[in-house]
Design a protein around this motif. Sequence first.
Motif, PDB file in Angstrom:
ATOM      1  N   GLN A   1      47.800  35.413  37.649  1.00 53.93           N
ATOM      2  CA  GLN A   1      48.904  34.470  37.481  1.00 53.93           C
ATOM      3  C   GLN A   1      48.550  33.074  37.991  1.00 53.93           C
ATOM      4  OE1 GLN A   1      51.848  36.468  39.798  1.00 53.93           O
ATOM      5  NE2 GLN A   1      52.167  38.118  38.306  1.00 53.93           N
ATOM      6  N   THR A   2      47.869  33.018  39.122  1.00 57.13           N
ATOM      7  CA  THR A   2      47.620  31.734  39.778  1.00 57.13           C
ATOM      8  C   THR A   2      46.631  30.881  39.004  1.00 57.13           C
ATOM      9  OG1 THR A   2      48.112  32.736  41.916  1.00 57.13           O
ATOM     10  CG2 THR A   2      46.903  30.665  41.958  1.00 57.13           C
ATOM     11  N   VAL A   3      45.631  31.494  38.394  1.00 56.03           N
ATOM     12  CA  VAL A   3      44.608  30.728  37.672  1.00 56.03           C
ATOM     13  C   VAL A   3      45.232  29.901  36.560  1.00 56.03           C
ATOM     14  CG1 VAL A   3      42.556  30.894  36.199  1.00 56.03           C
ATOM     15  CG2 VAL A   3      42.737  32.298  38.253  1.00 56.03           C
ATOM     16  N   ILE A   4      46.259  30.422  35.888  1.00 50.91           N
ATOM     17  CA  ILE A   4      46.874  29.691  34.777  1.00 50.91           C
ATOM     18  C   ILE A   4      48.203  29.035  35.184  1.00 50.91           C
ATOM     19  CG2 ILE A   4      45.718  30.965  32.949  1.00 50.91           C
ATOM     20  CD1 ILE A   4      48.190  32.712  32.656  1.00 50.91           C
TER      21      ILE A   4
ATOM     22  N   GLU B   1      49.718  31.505  50.809  1.00 51.35           N
ATOM     23  CA  GLU B   1      48.846  31.839  51.935  1.00 51.35           C
ATOM     24  C   GLU B   1      48.205  33.205  51.738  1.00 51.35           C
ATOM     25  OE1 GLU B   1      50.552  31.441  55.782  1.00 51.35           O
ATOM     26  OE2 GLU B   1      51.251  29.377  55.456  1.00 51.35           O
ATOM     27  N   GLU B   2      48.987  34.146  51.220  1.00 51.23           N
ATOM     28  CA  GLU B   2      48.438  35.479  50.974  1.00 51.23           C
ATOM     29  C   GLU B   2      47.331  35.416  49.932  1.00 51.23           C
ATOM     30  OE1 GLU B   2      49.900  40.008  49.810  1.00 51.23           O
ATOM     31  OE2 GLU B   2      51.298  38.327  49.649  1.00 51.23           O
ATOM     32  N   TRP B   3      47.566  34.650  48.847  1.00 46.28           N
ATOM     33  CA  TRP B   3      46.555  34.513  47.805  1.00 46.28           C
ATOM     34  C   TRP B   3      45.310  33.840  48.359  1.00 46.28           C
ATOM     35  CZ3 TRP B   3      43.932  30.583  45.294  1.00 46.28           C
ATOM     36  CH2 TRP B   3      43.297  30.942  44.089  1.00 46.28           C
ATOM     37  N   LEU B   4      45.489  32.785  49.109  1.00 43.98           N
ATOM     38  CA  LEU B   4      44.348  32.058  49.673  1.00 43.98           C
ATOM     39  C   LEU B   4      43.555  32.891  50.665  1.00 43.98           C
ATOM     40  CD1 LEU B   4      45.975  28.546  50.128  1.00 43.98           C
ATOM     41  CD2 LEU B   4      43.995  29.064  48.692  1.00 43.98           C
ATOM     42  N   SER B   5      44.200  33.877  51.273  1.00 46.13           N
ATOM     43  CA  SER B   5      43.483  34.714  52.239  1.00 46.13           C
ATOM     44  C   SER B   5      42.413  35.564  51.577  1.00 46.13           C
ATOM     45  CB  SER B   5      44.462  35.620  52.984  1.00 46.13           C
ATOM     46  OG  SER B   5      44.903  36.697  52.149  1.00 46.13           O
ATOM     47  N   GLY B   6      42.640  35.934  50.315  1.00 46.00           N
ATOM     48  CA  GLY B   6      41.680  36.780  49.616  1.00 46.00           C
ATOM     49  C   GLY B   6      41.570  38.173  50.186  1.00 46.00           C
ATOM     50  N   LYS B   7      42.621  38.652  50.822  1.00 41.78           N
ATOM     51  CA  LYS B   7      42.518  39.914  51.552  1.00 41.78           C
ATOM     52  C   LYS B   7      42.190  41.105  50.652  1.00 41.78           C
ATOM     53  CE  LYS B   7      47.462  41.102  51.552  1.00 41.78           C
ATOM     54  NZ  LYS B   7      48.625  41.410  52.435  1.00 41.78           N
ATOM     55  N   ASN B   8      42.607  41.036  49.389  1.00 47.71           N
ATOM     56  CA  ASN B   8      42.333  42.161  48.492  1.00 47.71           C
ATOM     57  C   ASN B   8      40.862  42.269  48.112  1.00 47.71           C
ATOM     58  OD1 ASN B   8      45.056  42.883  48.421  1.00 47.71           O
ATOM     59  ND2 ASN B   8      45.481  41.576  46.654  1.00 47.71           N
ATOM     60  N   MET B   9      40.104  41.200  48.333  1.00 49.50           N
ATOM     61  CA  MET B   9      38.682  41.204  47.977  1.00 49.50           C
ATOM     62  C   MET B   9      37.776  41.433  49.182  1.00 49.50           C
ATOM     63  SD  MET B   9      38.224  38.265  45.081  1.00 49.50           S
ATOM     64  CE  MET B   9      38.849  38.537  43.430  1.00 49.50           C
TER      65      MET B   9
ATOM     66  N   SER C   1      36.037  36.002  51.741  1.00 55.04           N
ATOM     67  CA  SER C   1      37.000  36.092  50.656  1.00 55.04           C
ATOM     68  C   SER C   1      37.854  34.828  50.564  1.00 55.04           C
ATOM     69  CB  SER C   1      37.914  37.308  50.845  1.00 55.04           C
ATOM     70  OG  SER C   1      37.193  38.505  50.688  1.00 55.04           O
ATOM     71  N   ALA C   2      38.261  34.315  51.710  1.00 58.38           N
ATOM     72  CA  ALA C   2      39.068  33.093  51.724  1.00 58.38           C
ATOM     73  C   ALA C   2      38.283  31.905  51.172  1.00 58.38           C
ATOM     74  CB  ALA C   2      39.551  32.801  53.140  1.00 58.38           C
ATOM     75  N   LYS C   3      36.995  31.844  51.463  1.00 56.35           N
ATOM     76  CA  LYS C   3      36.158  30.774  50.902  1.00 56.35           C
ATOM     77  C   LYS C   3      36.139  30.842  49.385  1.00 56.35           C
ATOM     78  CE  LYS C   3      32.865  30.549  54.784  1.00 56.35           C
ATOM     79  NZ  LYS C   3      31.447  30.844  55.169  1.00 56.35           N
ATOM     80  N   HIS C   4      36.060  32.062  48.873  1.00 56.33           N
ATOM     81  CA  HIS C   4      36.056  32.252  47.422  1.00 56.33           C
ATOM     82  C   HIS C   4      37.353  31.764  46.803  1.00 56.33           C
ATOM     83  CE1 HIS C   4      37.281  34.791  43.937  1.00 56.33           C
ATOM     84  NE2 HIS C   4      36.103  34.425  43.487  1.00 56.33           N
ATOM     85  N   GLN C   5      38.476  32.161  47.382  1.00 59.01           N
ATOM     86  CA  GLN C   5      39.771  31.767  46.826  1.00 59.01           C
ATOM     87  C   GLN C   5      39.924  30.246  46.824  1.00 59.01           C
ATOM     88  OE1 GLN C   5      40.238  34.795  45.451  1.00 59.01           O
ATOM     89  NE2 GLN C   5      42.443  34.586  45.801  1.00 59.01           N
ATOM     90  N   ALA C   6      39.505  29.615  47.900  1.00 63.07           N
ATOM     91  CA  ALA C   6      39.622  28.158  48.010  1.00 63.07           C
ATOM     92  C   ALA C   6      38.754  27.441  46.992  1.00 63.07           C
ATOM     93  CB  ALA C   6      39.257  27.714  49.424  1.00 63.07           C
ATOM     94  N   ALA C   7      37.670  28.083  46.557  1.00 67.31           N
ATOM     95  CA  ALA C   7      36.732  27.454  45.621  1.00 67.31           C
ATOM     96  C   ALA C   7      37.191  27.530  44.175  1.00 67.31           C
ATOM     97  CB  ALA C   7      35.361  28.111  45.757  1.00 67.31           C
TER      98      ALA C   7
END
Length: 260
Positions: A84-87, A94-102, A113-119
């Motif tokens: 959803q967020t990409v489009i 904050e939860e999405w940016l945490s990347g906790k699922n990855m 994971s958080a670095k990935h989400q921020a990128a």
Amino acid sequence: MAIIASESQNLDWTEIVAGLNQFLRLRTTPIGMKLFESASDIDEIERIRRPKHIHTTDQIVGQASRNGWTVGITAQDLVGAQCQTVIGLAPRSEEWLSGKNMAGVWYENLEESAKHQAAMDVVPYGKYEAMVVSPLASGRLNPPDIALIYATPAQMILFINGLQWTGYRKLEWGCVGESACADSWGRALASGEPSLSIPCFAERRYGGVMEDELLMAIPPSYLPGVIEGLRNLSRNGLRYPIPQYGVNNDVRDGMNVSYG
């Protein structure tokens, strides 16, 4: 100097697709993607399909590029916030940016994971409620925000050569790894720039992307220039399929033709 783009309005989509297939022999349907501010607007699109199940965006794109369908979705049709967020259909929470699922799956720990989400390149949240994909040749998205072109590496480099024929500039892209849709449609929608990606595990597992395919996401206004570039390259003998010259032959005859 920028690569030349034309107006997207009033393009002949059948002619555009025919040109791409003439010079590149694409095996996957070129499609368009368009974001809509109101979800109710997508119901007016001819022969649109709405999902009966929960999908990834990769699957929705695959339904257009592999099946030739016109498909419209809202956030509720997608499996979760990553899609959803990409489009732009969900915020970068904050939860999405945490990347906790990855964490521990795709990346060593929560910090990685958080670095990935921020990128990731994503469409800003708050403007759009829906997204539609459709084969370009159908003309049902007139114009789409971006076109999506799947191609082999050999086809793709010639596509890029065509793009660079007029108004040359060096093209640079990134790779976030998993969630590579951020490198293609996420980046192109957010920036309006041609965006090449190596489709990720999810795109190949769920979206039907073949193992030898790359993905170019590009505003359709660039496509007439790409085709004109390909036409000129073809006149110079630089065309697809690229014939093998041979690793043991004297290279001078071939080089004289291609490089003078």
